[in-house]
Design an enzyme around this catalytic site. Structure first.
Site, PDB file in Angstrom:
ATOM      1  N   TRP A 324       0.713  -1.120  -0.266  1.00 26.94           N
ATOM      2  CA  TRP A 324      -0.124  -0.058  -0.132  1.00 26.94           C
ATOM      3  C   TRP A 324       0.871   1.156   0.007  1.00 26.94           C
ATOM      4  O   TRP A 324       0.518   2.333  -0.531  1.00 26.94           O
ATOM      5  CB  TRP A 324      -0.868   0.108   1.098  1.00 26.94           C
ATOM      6  CG  TRP A 324      -1.811   1.228   1.423  1.00 26.94           C
ATOM      7  CD1 TRP A 324      -3.022   1.596   0.827  1.00 26.94           C
ATOM      8  CD2 TRP A 324      -1.210   2.606   2.068  1.00 26.94           C
ATOM      9  NE1 TRP A 324      -3.364   2.800   1.235  1.00 26.94           N
ATOM     10  CE2 TRP A 324      -2.535   3.299   1.927  1.00 26.94           C
ATOM     11  CE3 TRP A 324      -0.340   2.961   2.918  1.00 26.94           C
ATOM     12  CZ2 TRP A 324      -2.589   4.571   2.459  1.00 26.94           C
ATOM     13  CZ3 TRP A 324      -0.012   4.273   3.325  1.00 26.94           C
ATOM     14  CH2 TRP A 324      -1.465   4.917   3.197  1.00 26.94           C
ATOM     15  N   HIS A 325       2.092   1.264   0.855  1.00 23.18           N
ATOM     16  CA  HIS A 325       2.876   2.460   0.696  1.00 23.18           C
ATOM     17  C   HIS A 325       3.579   2.846  -0.565  1.00 23.18           C
ATOM     18  O   HIS A 325       3.829   3.899  -0.652  1.00 23.18           O
ATOM     19  CB  HIS A 325       3.948   2.186   2.161  1.00 23.18           C
ATOM     20  CG  HIS A 325       3.411   2.476   3.161  1.00 23.18           C
ATOM     21  ND1 HIS A 325       2.630   1.398   3.909  1.00 23.18           N
ATOM     22  CD2 HIS A 325       3.511   3.224   3.944  1.00 23.18           C
ATOM     23  CE1 HIS A 325       2.368   1.721   5.213  1.00 23.18           C
ATOM     24  NE2 HIS A 325       2.886   3.103   5.315  1.00 23.18           N
ATOM     25  N   GLY A 326       3.764   1.833  -1.296  1.00 22.26           N
ATOM     26  CA  GLY A 326       4.473   2.087  -2.689  1.00 22.26           C
ATOM     27  C   GLY A 326       4.679   1.107  -3.529  1.00 22.26           C
ATOM     28  O   GLY A 326       4.697  -0.088  -3.310  1.00 22.26           O
ATOM     29  N   PHE A 493       2.040   8.357  -1.595  1.00 19.83           N
ATOM     30  CA  PHE A 493       1.188   7.059  -1.317  1.00 19.83           C
ATOM     31  C   PHE A 493      -0.132   7.649  -1.607  1.00 19.83           C
ATOM     32  O   PHE A 493      -1.036   6.547  -1.618  1.00 19.83           O
ATOM     33  CB  PHE A 493       1.474   6.616   0.186  1.00 19.83           C
ATOM     34  CG  PHE A 493       2.750   6.498   0.600  1.00 19.83           C
ATOM     35  CD1 PHE A 493       3.114   6.755   1.868  1.00 19.83           C
ATOM     36  CD2 PHE A 493       3.707   6.146  -0.133  1.00 19.83           C
ATOM     37  CE1 PHE A 493       4.278   6.741   2.407  1.00 19.83           C
ATOM     38  CE2 PHE A 493       4.934   6.092   0.266  1.00 19.83           C
ATOM     39  CZ  PHE A 493       5.297   6.536   1.560  1.00 19.83           C
TER      40      PHE A 493
END
Lengths: 493, 482
Positions: A324-326, A493
């Site tokens: 999700w973060h990247g 993000f």
């Protein structure tokens, strides 16, 4: 429009002033227009995606409401999730997916679409999905008023970097905006407290985060020049940077919403005072970790299907969280690493407790908690290496150099003041860090956020403290010509 | 109004006032104080008395207009607002700003940089930031931001200024907190001489940028609006044919509008400018050249307009001090010309009535015998008994203010003026006398003598010498820093 920009310092007071003065029935639409304008300042085209997600989730929730059987609600739910994740996948993960597949099959010339990542897409899509899932579960009824719902999705203080709000918390407040009396709206203490949080968040971001980032960027970009000391400074520095950057933003978001009479959830709770990795995730990016807990971990099975599956679900949840973060394997690895840390912690917890009991370790003392907090901070900061480095290979090299390139002599030679921050800047950073530590200690000891704690203090002290923070930000903040206006880390993000 | 509401309003008010005071205070310290040369905007703002003549321009203005001479010989209070390489738009801004505060009778505008066009980006900050925030500044900021096609963020930073200057916390010096030269009117002078060839005179014309033409017209219009008499002039320097041609165009433009223009390059012979003696280097005149040009301009002004002789009027102390500053350069030169102690003491004795002199006889200062320099000390007020006792002596305008009388342990603070002080002390038999000026130790730790000569009125160290008698009577001076 960044929070730490002159544009926002002009936009926000104007938006709030009009909001406080206009008739009640226009409050929602005004905030919605402000939110769309705020988002459009980044890129007008982004609005279309925001609207698409809003319309899809609104329509699906209304559709589900019309269906009586729970089984039949699955179709609109799945459709909603797939469509939103498709948007997210297309703009955030498509190129990453294609290049990873190409790498796997060793095919060259993999097409890259280079789509511009819309700011905050991960945040508002998850917030909208959370609402949809809540409607499916019956935790909340579908919102009929499109304006209210659109405002829920796009409320500007938390639109681009959270906190990811729950519909059960935020939607009722939005619905209630029109019925707030003038007296309730013009609550001096609430507005004051909101302003204090904005000032504090700005201090964290502009004085601490942006200052330490100079050192972090310099060391990480040429890590081959540095030994143990420099690399550890950068590792610890990044831990501080990401906390003050993201935590500062969240603080401003909570403060800005508070000024307008909306209560957002606290997103960071003195995370580097955690006594375990489990505890860390109860204090760090709380809105995201609870979102994954409620919408992924528990639906997978949580801890209801035995220890082995519980640990597996933890790994899955944190790996997805990392993703999700990247769109980079470093983030996936970072998430997976935290999953493993939690697994190990879970497995070792009984053993550790027995050892403490056997050795009569005084676990309820401040000294013990400090030691544990330092250890957890060190572990988390090492994990951040994967988050910050460009590749996993770079991260491994950095870790290896930390243990093999001992250079303690640079501490006495003054060389450390050439690592991006000179002696004067280091002194400013240390002074600011001391203030941050004191505030976080207060948070831990009293359970109160800084605005709440100050509200209970003598007015003269409160004024003096806020003045100190504001003036330190004005004089020592990293802004203006010569300083890159450092975007908030989590905006990517 | 309820009590609680009153308390809330009081809290807001106290916070707002305190924030405003602190922000303004911080800004005053952090801001750029002056343009780096000339009299400085800070000094200009602090002045209350009318200024009859203001000179504007680049370094060719502040290196040419001798404000001390205008005051001493004509009684004309003048001020120079200038900066090195200041372009025409910057000059216009200074005119606008100074007219807003206190328009002069006469504006003397030096035209050297007119052909160069307008400011680049760095010049915008240099010109605009020292001025006070005002509608004139706001207009300047917006105008320049539009001309440079800056984005909104950059324009806002220039408009609000704190984003630009706040980072100066890294480079603050004493001058940011204290005005060390409140008397400076512009001219500092130079006695250096660089013999040069007389530049060729030409009647050719060359084009100047359209923006320069525009700004000349704006200057003329501004002066007319404020009833300020305007004189353009071009100071002497080693000009090229092209420079001369461009200035011919500037002269034409001025005369078309009925404004005086005096070319001290083109008409050097008329004004007696001698390029072999009157220039300090290729670009600027020295004291001789400045005196000739200043007198010529003063004669022109007094010949065309009535100017009051303001010598003796209240409020012009700074001009008197500036004259003293310029005059005491000769004393500094005389002191610095000496390399041996005995002639130095003789020269110093002639100046004892003007300055503060601190003399320390340290360690084995008498190693060369009582005839080495003791008799010369007598002229300064240190007789043989005092010489034999040794120690530190402070003289102010010829009067003995303090003597340590050879005591082994003492300390004394002697205030020189409202801001500067001397601290002299000795910590015991094993120690030697120390002399500190505003916290800075002066003089070497020698067996011999150290002398500090200080002008309290101009807050200026005239000279600082030490003599190590074990090495003779040669004067030692601290290394000069830039």
């Amino acid at each position: 429009m960044l929070f730490n920009s002159l544009d926002f310092l002009i936009f926000f007071p104007l938006a709030v002033l009009v909001y406080l003065l206009i008739p009640a029935r226009f409050r929602q639409i005004w905030l919605l227009l402000c939110s769309w304008f705020f988002y459009a300042c980044w890129n007008v085209r982004y609005i279309l995606l925001l609207l698409a997600s809003t319309v899809i989730t609104y329509a699906c929730a209304r559709w589900m409401e019309k269906l009586e059987e729970q089984r039949r609600k699955r179709l609109p739910l799945i459709l909603c999730i797939l469509l939103n994740l498709a948007i997210l996948f297309t703009f955030k993960y498509l190129d990453f997916f294609l290049s990873s597949v190409g790498g796997l099959f060793r095919t060259g010339n993999v097409p890259q679409f280079d789509l511009l990542l819309p700011v905050g897409i991960s945040f508002y899509i998850f917030q909208a999905l959370g609402y949809t899932i809540d409607c499916y579960r019956g935790d909340i009824s579908a919102e009929h008023n499109f304006i209210s719902y659109a405002l829920f999705v796009s409320f500007f203080p938390q639109l681009v970097a959270g906190p990811i709000e729950r519909s059960a918390s935020l939607l009722p407040q939005i619905r209630n905006l029109s019925s707030l009396s003038r007296k309730e709206l013009w609550d001096f203490e609430r507005i004051r407290n909101g302003c204090i949080l904005i000032a504090w968040g700005m201090f964290m971001k502009v004085v601490i985060a942006d200052r330490v980032s100079v050192l972090v960027d310099q060391v990480y970009s040429h890590y081959g020049l540095y030994g143990t000391v420099g690399l550890m400074m950068a590792v610890l520095g990044f831990g501080l940077q990401i906390y003050c950057d993201f935590g500062g933003y969240s603080m401003m978001a909570v403060g800005a919403a508070g000024v307008m009479g909306i209560r957002l959830m606290e997103n960071f709770r003195a995370p580097y005072f955690s006594t375990s990795v489990t505890d860390f995730w109860r204090r760090w990016h709380i809105s995201l970790s609870t979102w994954f807990r409620d919408y992924l971990y528990i639906p997978l099975g949580g801890n209801r299907k035995g220890t082995a599956k519980k640990l597996l679900f933890l790994l899955i949840t944190f790996t997805v969280s990392g993703l999700w973060h990247g769109a980079n394997w470093t983030f996936v690895f970072w998430g997976l690493l935290h999953g493993f840390l939690l697994v190990i912690e879970n497995l070792l917890r009984p053993l550790v407790r027995r050892m403490h009991a056997a050795w009569n370790v005084r676990t309820n003392t401040a000294g013990f908690r400090i030691c544990r907090a330092c250890l957890v901070t060190l572990i988390v900061d090492f994990a951040w290496i994967f988050f910050r480095a460009d590749t996993i290979s770079d991260a491994m090299t950095i870790i290896s150099r930390i243990f093999t390139k001992m250079d303690l002599w640079v501490l006495s030679g003054g060389e450390i003041f050439t690592y991006g921050l000179d002696a004067a800047e280091c002194r400013i950073l240390m002074a600011a860090l001391l203030i941050l530590i004191i505030v976080d200690i207060l948070r831990v000891r009293t359970g109160l956020m800084i605005d709440q704690w100050l509200a209970g203090q003598y007015a003269g002290f409160r004024i003096a403290f806020v003045l100190l923070i504001v003036m330190l930000t004005i004089v020592f903040g990293q802004y203006g010509p010569g300083f890159d206006s450092k975007q908030f880390i989590y905006f990517q993000f | 109004m309820t009590g609680k509401r009153i308390i809330h309003l009081a809290e807001i008010l106290v916070f707002a006032v305190a924030l405003a005071v602190l922000t303004v205070g911080c800004y005053r310290v952090l801001k750029y104080k002056n343009l780096g040369s000339g009299g400085g905007l800070d000094n200009f703002y602090q002045n209350d008395a009318p200024i009859d003549v203001i000179a504007y321009g680049s370094s060719h203005a502040h290196c040419t207009i001798d404000n001390g001479l205008l005051w001493e010989e004509y009684g004309i209070p003048s001020f120079t607002l200038s900066a090195t390489a200041l372009t025409i738009d910057g000059i216009y801004y200074l005119m606008e700003e100074s007219f807003r505060v206190a328009p002069p009778r006469i504006a003397l505008v030096e035209t050297y940089t007119f052909p160069a066009g307008v400011n680049d980006e760095s010049g915008i900050y240099q010109t605009g930031l020292p001025a006070r925030w005002s509608p004139v500044y706001a207009s300047y900021a917006l105008r320049e931001a539009a001309r440079q096609k800056w984005d909104r963020t950059k324009a806002e930073e220039l408009f609000f200024r704190m984003p630009v200057v706040h980072s100066r916390y890294r480079e603050l010096t004493q001058q940011d907190y204290v005005n060390v030269e409140p008397y400076m009117r512009g001219y500092r002078g130079s006695i250096e001489v660089t013999p040069l060839e007389t530049p060729p005179v030409t009647e050719e014309r060359s084009e100047i940028p359209e923006e320069s033409r525009l700004y000349m017209e704006k200057m003329i219009e501004l002066c007319r609006k404020h009833h300020v008499e305007l004189v353009f002039f071009n100071a002497s320097y080693e000009a090229s044919v092209q420079d001369m041609a461009a200035q011919n165009t500037v002269r034409d433009l001025a005369e078309e509008q009925g404004v005086a223009y005096i070319g001290f390059n083109h008409d050097a012979a008329v004004y007696g400018i001698d390029y072999s003696t009157d220039l300090r280097e290729e670009g600027h005149v020295n004291d001789l050249g400045a005196a000739k040009i200043t007198r010529a301009l003063a004669d022109y002004c007094t010949g065309h307009w009535k100017l009051t002789d303001r010598r003796g009027e209240a409020g012009y102390d700074a001009w008197d001090t500036h004259v003293r500053f310029l005059n005491n350069r000769a004393d500094r030169m005389a002191l610095h010309a000496q390399s041996q102690l005995v002639p130095y003491l003789q020269v110093l004795a002639d100046m004892r009535e003007k300055y503060t002199i601190v003399l320390s006889l340290k360690g084995n200062y008498g190693a060369l015998g009582e005839d080495a320099f003791a008799p010369e000390l007598g002229a300064l007020g240190i007789d043989m008994d005092a010489y034999r006792r040794g120690g530190t002596y402070i003289f102010g305008e010829g009067e003995l203010l303090f003597c340590s009388a050879g005591e082994e342990k003492y300390q004394r603070i002697e205030k020189l003026n409202h801001r500067n002080e001397l601290y002299v002390y000795r910590d015991g038999a094993e120690d030697r006398d120390h002399v500190a000026l505003d916290g800075r130790e002066t003089g070497e730790d020698v067996n011999g003598i150290t002398i500090l000569v200080y002008d309290p009125e101009c807050a200026l160290v005239m000279d600082e010498v030490s003599v190590n008698v074990y090495q003779g009577l040669e004067l030692l001076r601290p290394e000069e820093t830039e």
